[in-house]
Scaffold this motif. Structure first.
Motif, mmCIF file in Angstrom:
data_model
loop_
_atom_site.group_PDB
_atom_site.id
_atom_site.type_symbol
_atom_site.label_atom_id
_atom_site.label_comp_id
_atom_site.label_asym_id
_atom_site.label_seq_id
_atom_site.Cartn_x
_atom_site.Cartn_y
_atom_site.Cartn_z
ATOM 1 N N PRO A 133 5.038 3.319 -9.333
ATOM 2 C CA PRO A 133 4.286 2.205 -8.760
ATOM 3 C C PRO A 133 3.338 2.715 -7.674
ATOM 4 C CG PRO A 133 6.466 2.301 -7.785
ATOM 5 C CD PRO A 133 6.395 3.430 -8.791
ATOM 6 N N GLY A 134 2.370 1.899 -7.316
ATOM 7 C CA GLY A 134 1.476 2.319 -6.239
ATOM 8 C C GLY A 134 0.388 1.296 -5.986
ATOM 9 N N ARG B 19 -3.015 7.197 11.686
ATOM 10 C CA ARG B 19 -2.029 7.075 12.761
ATOM 11 C C ARG B 19 -1.357 5.705 12.720
ATOM 12 N NH1 ARG B 19 -3.753 6.802 18.756
ATOM 13 N NH2 ARG B 19 -1.871 5.727 19.385
ATOM 14 N N ARG B 20 -2.155 4.675 12.491
ATOM 15 C CA ARG B 20 -1.588 3.319 12.403
ATOM 16 C C ARG B 20 -0.707 3.177 11.161
ATOM 17 N NH1 ARG B 20 1.153 0.087 12.633
ATOM 18 N NH2 ARG B 20 1.003 -2.187 12.908
ATOM 19 N N LEU B 21 -1.171 3.680 10.033
ATOM 20 C CA LEU B 21 -0.418 3.527 8.781
ATOM 21 C C LEU B 21 0.898 4.307 8.834
ATOM 22 C CD1 LEU B 21 -3.286 3.737 6.093
ATOM 23 C CD2 LEU B 21 -2.252 1.689 7.111
ATOM 24 N N LYS B 22 0.878 5.424 9.550
ATOM 25 C CA LYS B 22 2.106 6.235 9.648
ATOM 26 C C LYS B 22 3.178 5.546 10.490
ATOM 27 C CE LYS B 22 0.779 9.831 7.294
ATOM 28 N NZ LYS B 22 1.394 10.078 5.982
ATOM 29 N N GLU B 23 2.776 4.553 11.280
ATOM 30 C CA GLU B 23 3.755 3.804 12.065
ATOM 31 C C GLU B 23 4.469 2.736 11.237
ATOM 32 O OE1 GLU B 23 1.340 4.138 16.325
ATOM 33 O OE2 GLU B 23 1.520 2.207 15.313
ATOM 34 N N PRO C 188 6.606 4.752 3.933
ATOM 35 C CA PRO C 188 5.657 5.864 3.953
ATOM 36 C C PRO C 188 4.365 5.525 3.206
ATOM 37 C CG PRO C 188 7.490 6.317 2.458
ATOM 38 C CD PRO C 188 7.829 5.050 3.182
ATOM 39 N N ILE C 189 3.250 5.887 3.785
ATOM 40 C CA ILE C 189 1.942 5.710 3.150
ATOM 41 C C ILE C 189 1.257 7.075 3.137
ATOM 42 C CG2 ILE C 189 -0.315 4.598 3.341
ATOM 43 C CD1 ILE C 189 1.194 2.294 4.875
ATOM 44 N N GLN C 190 0.903 7.528 1.931
ATOM 45 C CA GLN C 190 0.240 8.822 1.797
ATOM 46 C C GLN C 190 -1.221 8.690 2.214
ATOM 47 O OE1 GLN C 190 1.524 11.936 0.363
ATOM 48 N NE2 GLN C 190 3.365 10.842 1.032
ATOM 49 N N CYS C 191 -1.657 9.558 3.126
ATOM 50 C CA CYS C 191 -3.049 9.513 3.566
ATOM 51 C C CYS C 191 -3.785 10.717 2.976
ATOM 52 C CB CYS C 191 -3.114 9.521 5.088
ATOM 53 S SG CYS C 191 -2.398 8.012 5.786
ATOM 54 N N VAL C 192 -4.840 10.423 2.222
ATOM 55 C CA VAL C 192 -5.555 11.465 1.491
ATOM 56 C C VAL C 192 -6.977 11.568 2.035
ATOM 57 C CG1 VAL C 192 -6.303 12.270 -0.780
ATOM 58 C CG2 VAL C 192 -4.165 10.961 -0.553
ATOM 59 N N ALA C 193 -7.320 12.739 2.555
ATOM 60 C CA ALA C 193 -8.658 12.955 3.122
ATOM 61 C C ALA C 193 -9.569 13.569 2.065
ATOM 62 C CB ALA C 193 -8.554 13.889 4.324
ATOM 63 N N ILE D 54 0.834 -1.216 0.000
ATOM 64 C CA ILE D 54 0.000 0.000 0.000
ATOM 65 C C ILE D 54 0.868 1.265 0.000
ATOM 66 C CG2 ILE D 54 -0.330 -0.271 2.511
ATOM 67 C CD1 ILE D 54 -2.850 1.433 2.256
ATOM 68 N N THR D 55 0.499 2.191 -0.901
ATOM 69 C CA THR D 55 1.205 3.484 -0.947
ATOM 70 C C THR D 55 0.270 4.648 -0.601
ATOM 71 O OG1 THR D 55 0.714 3.731 -3.307
ATOM 72 C CG2 THR D 55 2.844 2.708 -2.706
ATOM 73 N N HIS D 56 -1.064 4.440 -0.801
ATOM 74 C CA HIS D 56 -2.013 5.530 -0.559
ATOM 75 C C HIS D 56 -3.255 5.012 0.156
ATOM 76 C CE1 HIS D 56 0.452 7.266 -3.747
ATOM 77 N NE2 HIS D 56 -0.025 8.464 -3.425
ATOM 78 N N PHE D 57 -3.734 5.809 1.087
ATOM 79 C CA PHE D 57 -4.979 5.488 1.780
ATOM 80 C C PHE D 57 -5.933 6.677 1.626
ATOM 81 C CE2 PHE D 57 -7.498 6.003 5.729
ATOM 82 C CZ PHE D 57 -8.314 4.886 5.584
#
Lengths: 312, 90
Positions: free
Chosen positions: A286-287, A193-197, A201-206, A175-178
Motif C-alpha cells: 500500500p502507499g 522535519r514536520r513529516l518525521k514527527e 513513518p513517512i519516506q522522504c525522497v529528494a 501518506i507514505t512518501h513525500f
C-alpha cells in the motif's frame, strides 16, 4: 461548505495550497494515490513564496530588515519573484543578482514589481550569483539586507509550519512518501522535519538532477555545487537522480494528460513520484505519494537571453 | 586550427578546473571530438544521439550553432566557442 478566503493582504494568500490526485500518468499504479501539491497556487506562482515571506517577516520583526534598507539576494528566479511581490506589498525595495540565462519571463515578472536586477555570468551559474550578492551585502550592511535563502533557518521553517503541516492535515495517516526537489533544500528540510514527527513513518525522497550540467531549472546537483548551510542529508531517506529528459517529458505529459502545465523541476518530482507508486504497485504494497509542484510551466515559455532564436 | 572554448562551472570538474581550454578542429563537431580526447566525459555531457543536448547551447561567437549548421558549423581563425547551460541551476 464554503471556506471564506477573504484576506487582508496578499501576504495572507500564501500557503494552504491544494493537493490534486493524478489520474492518468499513474495508470500503472491504480491502487497507489499520487497527489501533486500545487505550490504554483501561491500568489507569486511558486513554492518560493513561503520561504521568501517568512524570511522577510521574521527579519522585519527583529529589525534585521527595515523599510530603510534594500533587500538583496541571489536567485535563479522564483524566489526573486516572491521577494519582489512581498517587497512591493510591504514597502521594501528589492535588488536581485541572477545569472543572465535565467528565463526572461521571470526577469520580466520581477521587474514588474519594481525590482532592480543585476546579472551575473551565466557560465558561473547560481554559485556565481551567490558570491556577488554576498559581497555586495558585506560591503554595505547599513543599507542592504541579505536574507541568504541558502543559510536562513526561516526558509525550512516556512515549510515546517506550512507545507508539512498542511499535508498531514489533508492526508493524515494515508501518506507514505513525500517527494521534493533540492534547490536551496528548504522545502525538503522543513517539510521532512514536520513529516518525521508524525507517528507513522513517512519516506522522504529528494530529487536531484543526474548530472552537474542539467536543464532542471531551480534544482541543484549537490555533489558539484556549494552545499547550502540549511541542507542536512540525514533529513531525507532517499536521493532520486532524474535526467533532464525524464523531467521535461513528465512535465509535457502532466500538461497533456492531467491538465497541469508545470515547470521542469516539478516534472522531475512527479517522474520520481510516479516511479515510487509503480514500484509499490508491483510489490503489492500500500502507499500514498505526495510530490511538490514548484511552479507552472508558463514561467519557461520565453527563450532565455542567450538563445534568442532557440525553440524548446 | 586551435580554438578557445569557454567552459561553464558545472563542467569544470572535467577540465581540471579550467574555465577556458583550447581544442583543435575545423568544425564544432571536430572541436567536441578533440575536447573528448583531452577531457574524457565532456562529449556525453554536451551531445546525445540526436546532437547537441536540448538543455545545452553551444555558441560560436554570438551565434547558437543550432542555427548555423549544428556540429557541421565551420570555424574560422579567431572564433571563440562558449558552452552555456540553457537554464540557470539552483
Amino acid at each position: 461548505m464554503i471556506d471564506s478566503r477573504r484576506l487582508a493582504s496578499v501576504t495572507e494568500a500564501v500557503g494552504d495550497t491544494p493537493l490534486v490526485r493524478l489520474r492518468v500518468v499513474t495508470k500503472d499504479a491504480p491502487d497507489i494515490p499520487v497527489y501533486a501539491k500545487l505550490e504554483c497556487s501561491n500568489p507569486g506562482g511558486s513554492v518560493k513564496d513561503r520561504a521568501a515571506l517568512r524570511m522577510m517577516q521574521e527579519a522585519l520583526k527583529d529589525g534585521r530588515l527595515t523599510r530603510k534598507k534594500t533587500l538583496i539576494d541571489s536567485t535563479s528566479g522564483n524566489t526573486g519573484v516572491a521577494y519582489s511581490l512581498f517587497g512591493a506589498a510591504l514597502g521594501i525595495p528589492v535588488k536581485l543578482v541572477m545569472p543572465s540565462n535565467v528565463s526572461k519571463a521571470r526577469k520580466d515578472i520581477a521587474r514588474a514589481f519594481g525590482t532592480e536586477i543585476l546579472f551575473s555570468d551565466p557560465l558561473e551559474g547560481s554559485d556565481g550569483a551567490i558570491g556577488i550578492a554576498k559581497r555586495m551585502a558585506a560591503e554595505d550592511p547599513e543599507l542592504l539586507y541579505y536574507p541568504d535563502q541558502y543559510s536562513n533557518p526561516d526558509n525550512p521553517l516556512a515549510h515546517y509550519y506550512g507545507t508539512g503541516t498542511e499535508i498531514l492535515r489533508d492526508l493524515g495517516d494515508q501518506i507514505t512518501h513525500f517527494v521534493a526537489g533540492l534547490g536551496t533544500s528548504g522545502t525538503m528540510m522543513g517539510t521532512a522535519r514536520r513529516l518525521k514527527e508524525h507517528h507513522r513513518p513517512i519516506q522522504c525522497v529528494a530529487v536531484e538532477p543526474d548530472s552537474p550540467m542539467h536543464g532542471l531549472e531551480g534544482l541543484k546537483h549537490m555533489a558539484s555545487s556549494l552545499v547550502p548551510a540549511i541542507y542536512d542529508r540525514s533529513m531525507h531517506d532517499e536521493l532520486c537522480a532524474v535526467t533532464t529528459e525524464d523531467g521535461w517529458d513528465m512535465a509535457d505529459r502532466l500538461a497533456r494528460e492531467e491538465g497541469m502545465h508545470v515547470g521542469h523541476s516539478s516534472g522531475a518530482n512527479l517522474f520520481c513520484a510516479v516511479n515510487i507508486a509503480e514500484k509499490l504497485q508491483r510489490e503489492g504494497k500500500p502507499g500514498c505519494v505526495v510530490a511538490i509542484v514548484c511552479d507552472r510551466g508558463d514561467r519557461y515559455f520565453s527563450p532565455v537571453k542567450w538563445d534568442k532564436r532557440y525553440v524548446w | 586550427m586551435d580554438t578557445i572554448v569557454r567552459i561553464p562551472a558545472p563542467l569544470r570538474s572535467l577540465t581540471g578546473g579550467a574555465d577556458e581550454v583550447v581544442a583543435s578542429g575545423a568544425t564544432v563537431g571536430e572541436i567536441v571530438a578533440d575536447l573528448e580526447v583531452k577531457h574524457p566525459g565532456l562529449r556525453d555531457r554536451l551531445l546525445d544521439a540526436k546532437g547537441v543536448r536540448r538543455f545545452i547551447n553551444i555558441y560560436v561567437g554570438e551565434e547558437d550553432v543550432r542555427f548555423t549548421g549544428g556540429l557541421e558549423t565551420a570555424l574560422k581563425a579567431g572564433d571563440q566557442i562558449t558552452i552555456v547551460p540553457a537554464i540557470a541551476g539552483g
